[in-house]
Design an enzyme around this catalytic site. Structure first.
Site, PDB file in Angstrom:
ATOM      1  N   THR A 335       5.632  -3.649  -0.468  1.00 35.26           N
ATOM      2  CA  THR A 335       5.801  -2.247  -0.830  1.00 35.26           C
ATOM      3  C   THR A 335       7.236  -2.011  -1.300  1.00 35.26           C
ATOM      4  OG1 THR A 335       5.607   0.029  -0.015  1.00 35.26           O
ATOM      5  CG2 THR A 335       6.343  -1.614   1.566  1.00 35.26           C
ATOM      6  N   CYS A 404       0.377  -3.320  -3.703  1.00 36.15           N
ATOM      7  CA  CYS A 404       1.323  -3.694  -2.648  1.00 36.15           C
ATOM      8  C   CYS A 404       0.759  -3.442  -1.258  1.00 36.15           C
ATOM      9  CB  CYS A 404       2.639  -2.934  -2.821  1.00 36.15           C
ATOM     10  SG  CYS A 404       2.523  -1.174  -2.477  1.00 36.15           S
ATOM     11  N   CYS A 405       1.222  -4.259  -0.333  1.00 34.51           N
ATOM     12  CA  CYS A 405       1.043  -4.028   1.099  1.00 34.51           C
ATOM     13  C   CYS A 405       2.403  -4.302   1.734  1.00 34.51           C
ATOM     14  CB  CYS A 405      -0.070  -4.892   1.678  1.00 34.51           C
ATOM     15  SG  CYS A 405       0.089  -6.667   1.365  1.00 34.51           S
ATOM     16  N   ALA A 406       2.456  -4.476   3.033  1.00 37.10           N
ATOM     17  CA  ALA A 406       3.755  -4.638   3.687  1.00 37.10           C
ATOM     18  C   ALA A 406       4.516  -5.848   3.146  1.00 37.10           C
ATOM     19  CB  ALA A 406       3.579  -4.745   5.193  1.00 37.10           C
ATOM     20  N   GLY A 408       2.807  -8.236   0.807  1.00 36.77           N
ATOM     21  CA  GLY A 408       2.225  -8.747  -0.428  1.00 36.77           C
ATOM     22  C   GLY A 408       1.495 -10.050  -0.214  1.00 36.77           C
TER      23      GLY A 408
END
Length: 466
Positions: A335, A404-406, A408
């Site tokens: 992110t 995105c996530c925390a 990736g």
């Protein structure tokens, strides 16, 4: 048969329609909650008065807080605001949720008053005029006990959120915030509470809003989809254990370092809330909206875990912060902050984090879509479809999109694999995941994630065939 079908559908629609809250029902709940307030609050006062000695706690700097008699007016005004708040609600579900929030604050606060009673330790100066009369009236049923957490502040937080939701207009909302701020300050300037009572009371109010969130205009709760899963339950136990350990640290710190005890208690409460979210398997319980924002009370309540999640994402990706291209205009990664997004020329973002706000959501040049999922837990098919649909929409608009996530490494990988399967006509989930790993060596997935992705692919194939 068609008539029967029409009647049945009409009955279902009628049953699902929110029921109205009558004036009598709202008045009845106000009377009931008033009785609960005075009886439980008075009982806690009575118990404290029967003790041989009741301790007090105040920081040394609190002696510098002035006594301001006229602030008894905003202090008293919360009673009127409390009563009026019952008449905002036109739907029964909304009214019952409001009652639950107020009752949560009341019961938690009173339980604390009984478990560890405290008294106000300063001598209040005399006040004359209207202020003096209001103080005399207050002392008719109030005693110098029932300190931490401040019930006044706990109710204030809940009412603040309710009134802010219903009031429209910039000037009106500004006046609202100033008045509620005055109420919050008044608990100190009327010599009703010590400083430690304020953050503890605010925490109880935030907790009530977390447990019983405000519904949207259509009457929907933010945690509508719940999926209890063994992975989420396991993580819930880990968070709960961490909360217990930090709570023990907080209790150890109370005698020698009360300031640090407050901080540790804050962290413990935030961890306990996250444990509850994972136990329910409800990413919506973080109450992140479509623009990536958390309500103010959630930002305060979960600030320790939000900060921890951000720091953790940076530590894990410190050596490889750049997104990874899986297509000409699609990348996956951690992110980003607004600065990172601008530096990389992104024009679209699909945010899969539930535990952090969308740091770039306020950037008008960036098209933002939130599809919250729990970290380290396989999403539901609906959550996966929501993420892929957002990616497909932004990509179709010609944007350079980051999923995105925390870190990736996990949630974004599953979403990207689903999108590649859609684009390339892949029928096997593992083939799609391997295609992502071919360009992103840190991509990881679980067997549960593979199963969800395969079910999603099979369902789309079946729908296409139909």
């Amino acid at each position: 048969m068609s008539e029967l079908g029409g009647d049945a559908s009409g009955l279902v629609a009628q049953a699902s329609r929110p029921r109205d809250a009558s004036f009598a029902l709202r008045l009845g709940w106000l009377a009931a909650m008033g009785a609960v307030f005075f009886s439980t609050y008075g009982f806690a006062n009575w118990l404290a008065a029967r003790r041989a000695s009741v301790p007090t706690f105040a920081f040394g700097w609190e002696h510098a807080i002035p006594f301001v008699p006229w602030t008894i007016v905003p202090y008293w005004s919360i009673d009127l605001l409390y009563a009026l708040s019952f008449f905002f609600w036109t739907r029964r579900d909304d009214l019952f949720d409001h009652v639950k929030r107020l009752l949560t604050v009341q019961l938690i606060s009173v339980a604390c008053f009984i478990a560890w009673p405290l008294r106000f330790g300063f001598e209040r100066p005399d006040a004359g005029g209207l202020a003096g009369a209001l103080f005399t009236l207050l002392m008719g049923f109030d005693k110098p006990y029932n300190q931490a957490p401040s019930l006044h502040i706990g109710l204030l937080v809940v009412l603040w959120a309710v009134y802010a939701r219903h009031l429209r207009g910039r000037l009106a909302r500004c006046a609202l915030h100033l008045w509620f701020l005055a109420i919050g300050v008044s608990v100190l300037t009327t010599y009703q509470h010590h400083a430690i009572d304020v953050p503890t009371g605010a925490a109880v109010g935030c907790l009530a809003l977390f447990l019983f969130p405000l519904r949207d205009a259509a009457g929907r709760l933010p945690e509508a989809e719940v999926r209890r899963h063994r992975a989420s339950r396991k993580l819930a136990r880990c968070y709960a254990l961490a909360a217990i350990l930090v709570a023990v640290i907080a209790m150890v710190c109370v005698p020698r370092a009360p300031g640090w005890a407050l901080v540790a208690g804050w962290v413990a409460l935030a961890l306990a809330c996250v444990a509850w979210i994972y136990w329910r398997g409800a990413p919506g319980a973080f109450q992140k909206d479509a623009r990536g924002r958390f309500p103010v009370f959630i930002r305060w309540l979960l600030a320790p875990t939000i900060a921890g999640a951000f720091v953790n994402s940076r530590l894990w990706t410190f050596r490889q912060p750049a997104p990874v291209r899986i297509d000409e205009r699609v990348s996956i990664g951690r992110t980003p902050t607004t600065r990172e997004a601008r530096r990389r020329g992104l024009t679209g973002l699909v945010d899969l984090t539930a535990e952090m706000p969308g740091w770039v959501a306020a950037d008008a040049s960036l098209a933002y879509a939130a599809a919250p999922q729990l970290d380290l837990v396989a999403p539901t098919a609906r959550q996966l479809q929501q993420a892929v649909a957002a990616l497909e929409r932004l990509h179709g608009e010609g944007r350079d999109v980051l999923v995105c996530c925390a870190l990736g490494y996990g949630r974004s990988v599953l979403c990207a694999a689903a999108w590649l399967a859609l684009r390339r006509g892949l029928h096997d989930a593992r083939d799609a995941l391997v295609a992502v790993r071919a360009v992103h060596s840190h991509a990881v997935w679980s067997d549960d994630g593979v199963a969800v992705l395969q079910d999603w692919i099979d369902l789309r194939r079946a729908m296409g065939a139909a």
